[in-house]
Design an enzyme around this catalytic site. Structure first.
Site, PDB file in Angstrom:
ATOM      1  N   ARG A  45       0.796  -1.216   0.000  1.00 35.38           N
ATOM      2  CA  ARG A  45       0.000   0.000   0.000  1.00 35.38           C
ATOM      3  C   ARG A  45       0.837   1.279   0.000  1.00 35.38           C
ATOM      4  NH1 ARG A  45      -4.717   0.760   4.360  1.00 35.38           N
ATOM      5  NH2 ARG A  45      -5.436  -1.131   3.308  1.00 35.38           N
ATOM      6  N   HIS A  91      -8.153  -3.367  -7.672  1.00 38.77           N
ATOM      7  CA  HIS A  91      -7.945  -2.640  -6.408  1.00 38.77           C
ATOM      8  C   HIS A  91      -9.273  -2.558  -5.639  1.00 38.77           C
ATOM      9  CE1 HIS A  91      -5.297  -0.154  -3.978  1.00 38.77           C
ATOM     10  NE2 HIS A  91      -6.237   0.762  -3.848  1.00 38.77           N
ATOM     11  N   TYR A 135     -16.390  14.223 -14.340  1.00 39.59           N
ATOM     12  CA  TYR A 135     -16.161  15.363 -15.233  1.00 39.59           C
ATOM     13  C   TYR A 135     -14.823  15.299 -15.961  1.00 39.59           C
ATOM     14  CZ  TYR A 135     -20.002  17.369 -12.542  1.00 39.59           C
ATOM     15  OH  TYR A 135     -21.203  17.592 -11.934  1.00 39.59           O
TER      16      TYR A 135
END
Length: 867
Positions: A45, A91, A135
């Site tokens: 991680r 993931h 967006y």
């Protein structure tokens, strides 16, 4: 009571519990689980892999985009679609963590070489967050493609994903050393990493040099990699810190903004900031500079504007006319994030464990990774080339018997039968027969035969080349060097950060920030301090005071002056005038304990204003128990003044009772019971601030020293009694004795309600002529009056001035009085006086009739009237 017999069910339950339930200590369970969790977050991680410089989430994002075909020459795809793909396949965490990682990979102010090309709002250097993932649109950058190159050629290992339905790479091929180029930051359990970005060209050159010289000395490596190269540019100072970090993985450098000055008008400049330190928030930086202006911490800044646009970063700081631009730059570097320190902590995953390493081990790990990648790729391409050559050889063989081949195929039942017949008739292999039966008829032309022969020749060359790579390490390393140089030329950019060898030590003289002006400072006996403008002072009739408080010190001073506040506990407070809050004269002021922390029973006894500490002046200190010493004024100057500073060491139950300055040739000491001792100034040694001094006056039992002051032979002095009387006396009438004598009595002792000496002040002829002010303080009030109002009276108890218990008197200095040449006192070692060496106090004595000894004093000349 009957015992319940165990049932068959009970036996089954006991058997189940014994078989399934384990008895383990809680600390062992927590330790083991936390160990597994720590291992996971360290390796999977938070920390980057030394080979490709990526954390797992970053690697999964790039691999997923490569699998989706979103390359740098293809159209953009919605970020939400990519985040969903990554989350669904590789993931299994929140989409926000994936999108945040994507955004960072696309930010050119965070990444020296951005790995993602994002359309839309992807955040800013002002700390603005990116637009929502629905967006923005994203695709891989060319640099990311270099990290992913050849991943489909079995160059790296793959492992199953979280649900065993997909495969994901454990590391990317990484055609350039991404860990050093882009750096990394992360925190895990027990480990943290902070690796700054470096210049791609420098890192690639260093890698090639290390390939050529595996035992390269560090000094040579340090000449190639000059230091960090931040995407925001700036100036990096500290060659020693850089070399320490490159060698060991830990070091410290200073990163400062790049500034320049522009001329706005004649004698007026503007400071322009064009580059700021890495990871500094520009909006917060501008705000912090403007806060200094608003708070009047720096008066010479008129305005600060953020003029950043598409042409680049630009912060404009307009200055007042005549302002020192370089000084203000230094002040801002010292007090804002225009200059920050950067601490290397180069921790990366090497051989499945976190290691703190320098540049050479990191690059060696990268080179070993490239050896493995190129070897795996060569094996893959060799296998593919051999397979293709085998097919080509079969096709070439077929050309000579093409008519018979066609006849066999036409006479066969199906494809499988055709392949079997061809293999039996011409000894074709299964692979060759498959290629023949699937061959299109137009490929049988003579032109295509020539193409097959040319292809076979090229395949021979390629197979030879691949075998050379696989069998000769020197050739393998040359391939790695060639690919590195390709990316050096196509992806490399010039250095952005400027390296300076030495860290510049910025010293700020804060007095340059202060406008030198005249103000009025007031300090009360209860410890309230205030500074007011002359306008406020002149407009106010009375100062703001608490009940029973009074002004102890009230003077016009300059803002660049310094106040020394001496306390009864042997300390002094160093207080620059400009540090005192500006208030109206009618305000109460600030309690001194809010400025500098003092003890509960500590009180201010004397205040002096100092303009220059470099003059040859001494101070005289006296304690209640008669200890005295002189200290040099220059010893009192300090640079850190957050707490009181020791000026005199005190014994138990002792306290400082008086402080005087500007030495004369005499020292006069008065005791509470009315004894006065005069001795020459040179007799009192000069000590440091931590010394306790020497005995100044010999005190009888139940007596204590009240005051000590410097005086000339021609001076007079006033002393104040506890009953509010002021008595005048002359210095020349006091005989000159040695130090540590009792002196003579100047105040008659009464049996009931006696007068006690509380304080005294020297009075020169000039002060009398100029009719200076005299200040008198009691427990409940304070008086300030012209000297002429304190009429001289020959009465032995002087004139009653106040009704309350008086304790302080001060005759103001005359501005017309010429200073004498100071008495130079040499510094001596502390003197220890033994009891047997002490002499009895000397008094004036006369022998009269009947063998009786009668003590005379000047008191016999006065009347006995007690006012």
């Amino acid at each position: 009571m009957a015992v319940k017999k165990s049932t068959k069910l009970d036996k089954k339950l006991d058997s189940f519990v014994a078989e399934k339930v384990q008895t383990i200590k809680l600390e062992d369970i927590i330790s083991e689980r936390f160990g597994r969790y720590s291992k996971y977050i360290i390796q999977e991680r938070a920390l980057p892999d030394a080979r490709d410089g990526l954390k797992p989430v970053q690697r999964r994002i790039l691999y997923a985009m490569q699998q989706m075909g979103i390359f740098s020459n293809k159209s953009y795809k919605k970020s939400a679609r990519i985040a969903g793909e990554v989350m669904g396949k590789y993931h299994p965490h929140g989409d926000s963590s994936i999108y945040d990682a994507m955004v960072r990979l696309s930010q050119d102010f965070k990444m020296r070489v951005p790995l993602i090309d994002m359309h839309g709002n992807n955040g800013s250097i002002d700390g603005d967050s990116a637009a929502a993932m629905r967006y923005t649109e994203t695709r891989l950058s060319k640099e990311a493609e270099a990290l992913l190159a050849d991943i489909d050629k079995r160059t790296v290992n793959f492992i199953p994903n979280f649900d065993d339905e997909e495969l994901e790479p454990t590391v990317l091929p990484a055609k350039f050393p991404n860990l050093l180029v882009n750096g990394a930051m992360g925190i895990s359990a027990g480990y943290a990493t902070k690796i700054p970005p470096h210049n791609l060209k420098e890192v690639v050159k260093a890698t090639i040099a290390l390939i050529d010289e595996p035992d390269m000395p560090f000094s040579k490596m340090a000449r190639i990699i000059k230091g960090p190269d931040f995407p925001t540019g700036g100036i990096v100072q500290g060659k020693e810190g850089i070399q320490s970090a490159l060698k060991t993985g830990a070091g410290k450098v200073i990163v400062r903004a790049k500034t320049m000055t522009e001329e706005m008008a004649k004698n007026q400049d503007r400071i322009v900031v064009t580059e700021i330190p890495y990871e500094v928030n520009k909006a917060e930086l501008v705000k912090s500079i403007d806060t200094l202006r608003v708070n009047n911490s720096i008066d010479d800044i008129l305005e600060i504007r953020d003029e950043t646009d598409q042409e680049g970063l630009r912060i404009a700081i307009d200055l007042r006319k005549g302002a020192n631009a370089q000084f203000i730059i230094n002040y801002l570097l010292k007090n804002t994030d225009l200059q920050v320190s950067y601490n290397y902590n180069m921790v990366a995953i090497m051989n499945h464990r976190p290691v703190l390493v320098g540049v050479i081990p990191l690059l060696k790990t990268y080179i070993e990774h490239q050896k493995e990648v190129i070897t795996n790729r060569s094996n893959f391409e060799l296998e593919k080339a051999l397979k293709r050559q085998h097919i080509v050889e079969g096709l070439i063989k077929m050309v000579s018997v093409v008519d018979e081949v066609i006849k066999i195929i036409r006479s066969s039942k199906n494809k499988a039968d055709s392949k079997e017949n061809l293999c039996k008739r011409f000894d074709f292999t299964e692979l060759q027969a498959e290629a023949i039966v699937t061959l299109q008829l137009y490929r049988l032309s003579s032109t295509d035969i020539l193409a097959l022969e040319e292809e076979n020749r090229k395949l021979d060359e390629k197979i030879k080349e691949l075998n050379e790579i696989l069998t000769n390490e020197k050739v393998l390393l040359e391939v790695i060097k060639g690919e590195l140089m390709y990316y050096h030329d196509t992806l490399g950019t010039p250095r952005l950060s400027q390296i300076e060898e030495e860290i510049e030590n910025i010293k700020i003289d804060e007095t340059q920030l202060i406008t030198d002006e005249k103000v009025v400072v007031g300090i009360t006996k209860d410890g309230y301090v205030k500074r007011s403008s002359l306008r406020s002072y002149n407009a106010s009739n009375l100062p703001g005071l608490k009940e029973h408080d009074a002004i102890l010190y009230e003077e016009e001073v300059q803002t660049l002056d310094t106040l020394l506040l001496f306390t009864n506990l042997g300390n002094y407070i160093f207080l620059p005038v400009h540090k005192i809050d500006d208030q109206k004269w009618g305000d109460l002021g600030t309690y001194v304990n809010n400025i500098v922390t003092i003890s509960k029973d500590e009180k201010i006894i004397k205040v002096y204003c100092i303009s220059n500490f470099k003059v040859n002046l001494n101070l005289l200190l006296a304690t209640k128990q008669g200890m005295m010493k002189q200290v040099k004024l220059e010893d009192l100057e300090i640079s850190r003044y957050s707490k009181p500073v020791r000026v005199m060491k005190l014994s138990k139950d002792d306290e400082v009772v008086s402080v005087d300055m500007n030495q004369k040739n005499n020292i006069v000491v008065l005791s509470q019971n009315g004894y006065a001792l005069r001795f020459k100034t040179e007799e009192l040694p000069l000590y440091g601030l931590t010394a306790s001094g020497v005995k100044g006056i010999a005190l009888s039992e139940n007596d204590s020293a009240s005051v000590a002051f410097y005086a000339k032979d021609s001076d007079e002095f006033y002393f104040l009694t506890n009953r509010g009387h002021i008595i005048k006396d002359n210095v020349y009438e006091l005989p000159v004795y040695s130090r540590y004598r009792k002196g003579i009595m100047i105040l008659e002792r009464q049996k009931t309600n006696p007068h006690l000496v509380m304080s005294a002040s020297r009075l020169s002829k000039t002060q009398t002529k100029d009719n200076v002010a005299i200040r008198i303080l009691s427990d409940k009030t304070g008086l300030l009056m012209p000297l002429s109002e304190v009429k001289y009276t020959p009465n032995k108890f002087g004139k009653k001035i106040i009704d309350e218990k008086g304790y302080y008197i001060e005759v103001k200095n005359s501005i017309n009085e010429e200073l004498e040449e100071p008495i130079i006192v040499t510094k001596k070692e502390p003197i220890v006086i033994k009891k047997q060496e002490e002499k009895a106090p000397i008094v004036e004595e006369v022998l009269v009739k009947k063998e009786k000894k009668i003590r005379l004093s000047r008191l016999d000349l006065f009347d006995d009237d007690d006012l």
